[in-house]
Scaffold this active site. Sequence first.
Site, PDB file in Angstrom:
ATOM      1  N   GLU A   5       0.969  -1.366   0.032  1.00  0.00           N
ATOM      2  CA  GLU A   5      -0.215   0.145  -0.312  1.00  0.00           C
ATOM      3  C   GLU A   5       0.813   1.364   0.019  1.00  0.00           C
ATOM      4  O   GLU A   5       0.389   2.217  -0.537  1.00  0.00           O
ATOM      5  CB  GLU A   5      -0.854  -0.143   1.405  1.00  0.00           C
ATOM      6  CG  GLU A   5      -1.994  -1.263   0.857  1.00  0.00           C
ATOM      7  CD  GLU A   5      -1.836  -2.121   1.692  1.00  0.00           C
ATOM      8  OE1 GLU A   5      -0.604  -2.353   2.021  1.00  0.00           O
ATOM      9  OE2 GLU A   5      -2.492  -3.074   1.855  1.00  0.00           O
ATOM     10  N   HIS A  25     -10.134  -4.332  10.738  1.00  0.00           N
ATOM     11  CA  HIS A  25     -10.944  -3.951   9.289  1.00  0.00           C
ATOM     12  C   HIS A  25     -12.218  -4.128  10.019  1.00  0.00           C
ATOM     13  O   HIS A  25     -13.324  -3.930   8.527  1.00  0.00           O
ATOM     14  CB  HIS A  25     -11.368  -5.844   8.668  1.00  0.00           C
ATOM     15  CG  HIS A  25      -9.574  -6.172   8.162  1.00  0.00           C
ATOM     16  ND1 HIS A  25      -8.862  -7.030   9.269  1.00  0.00           N
ATOM     17  CD2 HIS A  25      -9.366  -6.369   7.411  1.00  0.00           C
ATOM     18  CE1 HIS A  25      -7.785  -7.059   8.291  1.00  0.00           C
ATOM     19  NE2 HIS A  25      -7.831  -7.294   7.630  1.00  0.00           N
TER      20      HIS A  25
END
Lengths: 327, 323
Positions: free
Chosen positions: B59, B128
């Site tokens: 990322e 998450h």
Amino acid sequence: MPANRPTLDERLEMHRRMLVTRRIEERLGEMHKAGQTRGPIHRCDGQEAVGVGATAALEQRDYVTTTHRGHAVYIGKGLDPRRVVAEIFGRETGYGAGRAGHMLVADASRGMIGGNAIVGGSIPAATGMALSIQILREERVAMAVFGDGAAQTGICHESMNMAGLWKLPVIFLLEHNEYGLTVHHTAQSAVPELHVRAAGYGMPGVQVDGNDAVAVFQAVADARARALRGEGPTLIEARTYRVEGFSTSDMGGYQRQEDIDRWKARDPLLVSRAVLGEEADAARIAAVEKDAEETVAAAFEAALSDPLPEFAPHAPSAPYANAGGGC
Amino acid sequence: MAIMRYAEALNAALREEMERDPTVFVFGEDIATYGGVFKVTAGLAEAFGDRVRDTPISEQALTAMAVTAAMTGTKPVLEIMYADFMPLTLDALINQASIYNYIWDGQVTMPFVLRTQGGGGVGTGAQHAKSLDSLVAHIPGIKVVAPVTPADAKGLLLAAIRDPHPVVVLEHKLLYNTRGEVPDDQGPVEIGRARTVHEGSDVSIFATSRMVLEAEKAADALAGDGISAEVIDLRTLRPLDLGAITASVAKTNHAVVVNEDWGFCGYAAELSATIMDHAFDDLDAPVERVAALDMPIPYSQPLEEVVIPNADRIAAAARRALA
């Protein structure tokens, strides 16, 4: 003569640009001591052969992104010394109209985008430019100039992995000056030779004498040709040495004098002039050197009398939308 | 007019824009062959070849690469699988994407879109399920949009791709399967414009992302008590539609702000302060804030339900404002 051998004219121009850079660095050092600069200045004197030699092997359309120590890259890529100096002194005529400062200079029209003051920031930057080149199927390359300190960042691994995986047209030019901040590379890296890491990314890794502009030019020219053939990235480790401190605010005391002396004996300008002296007559070399001196003197004189900018808001940063204005 | 799922509307925006503009490309983890974990990019790789790329799990580099790709002639749309991974993108957003147009005096623009999804509600746990709206909305030079309806999902994503500046699109994992009408000619929705979900006269509820749906439920409950609540979907977190906010407060004289990010230093705090700065004279009571509780998002359902804001908490806040 191999295609990657710079012509005499090209070597004279590299010599001139290295000298321009050297005189800018020296003048900035003097002005910092006199309290006439803002913020720390990161000098690259003694390392000019890397930035100038490497950019001389590129075309104007090729992209370059460099480090916070990028003056040689700016001058090498053909930026106007007056506008570089103007940016360093926060003037309206600087490349960022005084908003960027010495670590973040850019001239998009010459592919110089740009300096980057986050250590390691240039590595994904050039990789992203190379991705853009590949998507658009363009005939150009991107080059990241970064140091041995940046080679220890995680983003270096991520970027090189993707560049190797996708065979991106990018040149990773590792300017190994032996110091990350004030700490010697032997205290920062598990391996002393950083080009060996290329093997882990499926790309060639080569090492060159970073104080020899011709050697740097040749390595970059080879890597550029490889990238244009679609064969992907190359990691070039140019070995040099940081003869000045980390920045003008560095108090020093941690570098061995014998190392400084040894590297100064192989100063890039001495190396360049010795080689040139075998082919060019003394008058030509003298003319080039005189031009460099005059260029820098004129750059400082003009830049220091250029106007300071006036503040204006920046619409794309504003927190509130202009209703109907599209912001 | 077609009924579409939110994920399908996003897919339609990507497909249309990739057909219209060959410089648009899409990349991220699991997005090509698999079509994205929420199926937003399904079928695009077949249609557009190497303009749709599966990437390594990187990322940090991907975001930095999108920044420079966007400065050199392409329009990258990067998917970051969960908003919880946005801390990995922050150097690229804070130190790279947000500064170059300004510090280089307009020499470069950056049509870069970062799509991600956040929020709780399905037991995805503390790494998450977060909403990190304030983290990105804090940065001058980055626009942040948060569509709720399928029509806005398509329209705001189209606008984001066409915008010359970086835009973060905050989606929500509980919205992907929601359905709604999307006009056949749905074009870009202007960034920086709020949407009045329904009008009311007693209290204004300003909500973002999925909290708009909770605010609508709260408004229904309040209506049962004879309270007329105006629900406003902010749609764009930055730049904020200040005019719509002040106009609504001028009408109702009471404000509730709702955002799923954490409360302390959160987006609801910013909204609250903004209303106080610009509409204080119109307020009959302090602004009420509704946000996630200040703690990690827990996994087990009864615990998570307490931490994430809901219609009951929003209705209670409205009643406090009117008390």
